[in-house]
Design a protein around this motif. Sequence first.
Motif, PDB file in Angstrom:
ATOM      1  N   LEU A   2      93.363 117.438  47.731  1.00 53.62           N
ATOM      2  CA  LEU A   2      94.302 117.686  48.826  1.00 53.62           C
ATOM      3  C   LEU A   2      95.716 117.205  48.514  1.00 53.62           C
ATOM      4  CD1 LEU A   2      94.890 118.531  51.782  1.00 53.62           C
ATOM      5  CD2 LEU A   2      94.144 116.277  52.456  1.00 53.62           C
ATOM      6  N   ILE A  23      95.181 115.215  59.337  1.00 56.01           N
ATOM      7  CA  ILE A  23      94.065 115.561  58.456  1.00 56.01           C
ATOM      8  C   ILE A  23      93.981 114.489  57.373  1.00 56.01           C
ATOM      9  CG2 ILE A  23      93.145 117.272  56.855  1.00 56.01           C
ATOM     10  CD1 ILE A  23      94.857 119.361  58.374  1.00 56.01           C
ATOM     11  N   TYR A  28      88.734 115.887  54.624  1.00 55.68           N
ATOM     12  CA  TYR A  28      88.890 117.099  53.824  1.00 55.68           C
ATOM     13  C   TYR A  28      87.844 117.146  52.711  1.00 55.68           C
ATOM     14  CZ  TYR A  28      91.178 120.599  50.851  1.00 55.68           C
ATOM     15  OH  TYR A  28      91.437 121.689  50.081  1.00 55.68           O
ATOM     16  N   HIS A  32      84.905 119.989  52.312  1.00 52.20           N
ATOM     17  CA  HIS A  32      85.061 120.993  51.261  1.00 52.20           C
ATOM     18  C   HIS A  32      84.510 120.622  49.890  1.00 52.20           C
ATOM     19  CE1 HIS A  32      87.580 123.315  53.945  1.00 52.20           C
ATOM     20  NE2 HIS A  32      88.292 122.226  54.187  1.00 52.20           N
TER      21      HIS A  32
END
Length: 195
Positions: A2, A23, A28, A32
């Motif tokens: 990220l 976020i 994250y 993912h």
Amino acid sequence: LLPANMPVVAMAGAVEAVHGLSITFGEYMLWHFLILGIVKAILLSIVIIYMFPDKRPEQSETDAPAKFNLNALQGRVLFLLIATLTLWATDFVHGIAPGYIALLAAIIILVPGFGFAPKDSLGNTDLSVIFHLAGVMAIGAVVDHTGLGKVVAEFLIDVANPVPGHDAFNFASLSLISSLLSAVTTTPGNPAVFA
């Protein structure tokens, strides 16, 4: 990762500035990592092995196997990378934003006394990426401040016509709109408009 992906960092920053949603890298990664990490690594390995098979010269019985040796600088860089990744992955615990962690790691690398980079490395640094990111964030601020973002968002929501409970359709329509926006705004500019 990220923090290493400029369009994603711009999108996360724009979402936080416009909508107040934060976020974290840890979230994250949990959302993912299975697909972006493990499955992608397996697929890339298969493709690379198939497309670029290793053709080593014949090795004699007397050749010693290669040893894995780290010099002092490589060891320090490895430690810094592991520490940075650990801090990114645990940002939901300590609350320090991934961008600040990346900035701290960059500062540590650029401090001449630590010996990571040559003394004249800052003078040779290309600052165009910094100006580009500042421009992308400025576009987002202008779009939000002028109200253009609200007008475009309402139009795009009408076009997308999201239906509660139809997640696949909603995701597909948002992905299509994002792709069309990328053609108009370029990929780094897309987050500023799309957020």
